[in-house]
Write a protein that holds these residues in place. Structure first.
Motif, short mmCIF file in Angstrom:
data_model
loop_
_atom_site.label_atom_id
_atom_site.label_comp_id
_atom_site.label_asym_id
_atom_site.label_seq_id
_atom_site.Cartn_x
_atom_site.Cartn_y
_atom_site.Cartn_z
N HIS A 199 4.18 -5.56 -4.36
CA HIS A 199 3.60 -5.06 -3.11
C HIS A 199 2.17 -5.57 -2.95
O HIS A 199 1.77 -5.99 -1.85
CB HIS A 199 3.62 -3.53 -3.11
CG HIS A 199 2.75 -2.92 -2.06
ND1 HIS A 199 3.16 -2.78 -0.74
CD2 HIS A 199 1.48 -2.40 -2.12
CE1 HIS A 199 2.20 -2.22 -0.04
NE2 HIS A 199 1.17 -1.98 -0.84
N TYR A 200 1.40 -5.57 -4.05
CA TYR A 200 0.02 -6.03 -3.98
C TYR A 200 -0.05 -7.55 -3.93
O TYR A 200 -0.95 -8.12 -3.28
CB TYR A 200 -0.78 -5.47 -5.16
CG TYR A 200 -0.89 -3.96 -5.07
CD1 TYR A 200 -1.81 -3.38 -4.20
CD2 TYR A 200 -0.05 -3.12 -5.80
CE1 TYR A 200 -1.90 -2.00 -4.08
CE2 TYR A 200 -0.13 -1.75 -5.68
CZ TYR A 200 -1.05 -1.19 -4.81
OH TYR A 200 -1.13 0.17 -4.67
N TYR A 201 0.88 -8.21 -4.60
CA TYR A 201 0.94 -9.67 -4.52
C TYR A 201 1.14 -10.12 -3.07
O TYR A 201 0.49 -11.06 -2.60
CB TYR A 201 2.08 -10.19 -5.40
CG TYR A 201 2.32 -11.68 -5.26
CD1 TYR A 201 1.49 -12.60 -5.91
CD2 TYR A 201 3.37 -12.18 -4.48
CE1 TYR A 201 1.70 -13.96 -5.79
CE2 TYR A 201 3.58 -13.53 -4.35
CZ TYR A 201 2.75 -14.43 -5.00
OH TYR A 201 2.95 -15.78 -4.87
N HIS A 208 0.16 -8.63 -0.54
CA HIS A 208 -1.05 -8.33 0.22
C HIS A 208 -2.26 -9.06 -0.38
O HIS A 208 -3.34 -8.49 -0.57
CB HIS A 208 -1.28 -6.82 0.29
CG HIS A 208 -0.30 -6.11 1.15
ND1 HIS A 208 0.99 -5.80 0.72
CD2 HIS A 208 -0.38 -5.65 2.43
CE1 HIS A 208 1.64 -5.19 1.70
NE2 HIS A 208 0.84 -5.09 2.74
N LYS A 224 -3.04 -10.25 -3.33
CA LYS A 224 -3.51 -10.09 -4.70
C LYS A 224 -2.75 -11.09 -5.58
O LYS A 224 -1.93 -10.74 -6.43
CB LYS A 224 -3.30 -8.65 -5.19
CG LYS A 224 -3.95 -7.60 -4.29
CD LYS A 224 -5.46 -7.80 -4.17
CE LYS A 224 -6.08 -6.73 -3.28
NZ LYS A 224 -7.55 -6.95 -3.09
N THR A 231 -1.91 -11.43 -9.54
CA THR A 231 -0.82 -10.73 -10.24
C THR A 231 0.39 -11.63 -10.51
O THR A 231 1.32 -11.22 -11.19
CB THR A 231 -0.34 -9.52 -9.41
OG1 THR A 231 0.14 -9.97 -8.14
CG2 THR A 231 -1.48 -8.52 -9.20
N PHE A 255 -6.22 -4.74 -8.04
CA PHE A 255 -5.96 -3.98 -6.82
C PHE A 255 -6.53 -2.56 -6.83
O PHE A 255 -6.25 -1.77 -5.92
CB PHE A 255 -4.46 -3.93 -6.50
CG PHE A 255 -3.58 -3.50 -7.65
CD1 PHE A 255 -3.41 -2.16 -7.96
CD2 PHE A 255 -2.91 -4.45 -8.41
CE1 PHE A 255 -2.59 -1.77 -9.00
CE2 PHE A 255 -2.09 -4.06 -9.46
CZ PHE A 255 -1.92 -2.72 -9.75
N ASN A 290 -6.64 4.08 -3.53
CA ASN A 290 -6.96 3.05 -2.54
C ASN A 290 -7.23 3.63 -1.15
O ASN A 290 -7.92 3.01 -0.34
CB ASN A 290 -5.86 2.00 -2.48
CG ASN A 290 -5.89 1.07 -3.68
OD1 ASN A 290 -6.97 0.72 -4.17
ND2 ASN A 290 -4.73 0.68 -4.19
#
Length: 333
Positions: A120-122, A124, A126, A129, A171, A253
């Protein structure tokens, strides 16, 4: 809060009053209808007596006790009404004959769900990761397939969590980095939330297993000698990334949890204060009660129910030899 789940965070006394639970604090009474209560979490020093425990047992209420540091201490639950000697025998046989494969399934479940959480963060931006995601997708899978040693399986599980913690820096804000996992007592805000969240998840898993034929003391990934309810440690593992960590990441966050407002920091430990516990528990309960379309059942179920469904899947594996695969966040997408 989930229907039937009640949390008591203050010191006081709990007793039976007619057909209700009565919590007394500072000379004031709060009444909780017994018929609307399924689980009770005592998160502080609470006095009670055997009359109250007998009342709770007859009503089918499970009571979880936690200590000052937010750790699970124990559970009182009514007489087991679904315990099966036949299932206990088969569960024991599965431990002897097939422990490695079941343990590997639990560890793979951890990896699959952590992958989805981090991905999910990748997505967005990031991108740092990516190294960890590639390891989970390739190196880890290859190592897990090859091993037939329980110690190696546990080592791989440890590697997953260590690499996961190391990726927090990509993140999460600096105030909420873990550095390393410290449990007793937790030494920073992240360790404090993880310990508290894991304890509640573990207790909730005990309650879910209680409503199956499984024997709580016979586990596969964790050693049965580690504790009476060691199977709950197994079944809760795949849900930690989904329920505990996703809740923490969103609270941090979105700045709903803040170091200055929601933690008590001492010389050698850091704990959620009462305000912090309220925010955290509310978010965690919302996660437990979140529903999704189950791909096989073709109906909506909650994450809490999914824990019990994993128990049923394990029973099917033990009793009928059906493939056991823990809850997968990927399948729910």
């Amino acid at each position: 809060m989930g229907k039937g789940t009640r949390f008591i965070m203050s010191q006081g006394e709990i007793s039976r009053k007619d057909n209700s639970l009565c919590f007394r604090k500072d000379g004031k009474n709060t009444y909780i209808p017994i018929e609307a209560t399924r689980e009770l979490y005592l998160l502080n020093e609470v006095s009670l007596n055997t009359k109250f425990l007998d009342f709770a047992a007859k009503a089918g209420v499970v009571i979880h006790f936690f200590n000052y540091y937010g750790y699970y201490s124990g559970t009182f639950y009514p007489k087991e009404y679904l315990i099966s000697g036949n299932m206990t025998i088969k569960q024991s046989e599965a431990f002897i004959k097939n422990r490695i494969e079941i343990a590997k399934a639990f560890v793979n479940g951890i990896a699959v769900n952590i992958y989805e959480v981090v991905y999910h963060y990748y997505k967005h931006d990031k991108k740092e990761t990516k190294v960890f995601l590639n390891w989970l997708k390739h190196d880890f899978v290859e190592l897990l397939v090859k091993t037939n040693d329980i110690k190696q399986v546990l080592f791989l599980e440890g590697q997953i969590w260590m690499k996961f913690y190391d990726n927090f820096k990509y993140f999460l804000p600096e105030d909420f980095l873990m550095n390393k996992r410290v449990k007793r007592p937790p030494d920073n805000p992240m360790n404090s939330m993880v310990s508290f969240g894991n304890s509640i998840l573990y207790a909730r898993t005990i309650s879910q297993i209680y409503h199956t034929h499984l024997n709580q003391s016979i586990s596969f990934l964790h050693e049965p000698s580690e504790g009476r309810f060691s199977l709950s440690l197994d079944l809760s593992e795949a849900f930690k990334p989904v329920i505990v960590y996703k809740t923490i990441f969103e609270l941090v966050n979105n700045k709903r949890i803040q170091v200055s407002k929601h933690f008590d920091k001492k010389l050698n430990y850091c704990l959620l204060n009462e305000a912090g516990k309220k925010v955290f528990i509310e978010a965690l309960e919302n996660r437990f009660n979140t529903v999704f379309e189950h791909p096989k059942l073709k109906r909506k179920v909650s994450y809490e129910t999914a824990i019990k469904l994993d128990g049923y899947k394990l029973m099917k594996h033990i009793g009928e030899g059906k493939l056991f695969s823990p809850f997968s966040l990927k399948e729910m997408m």
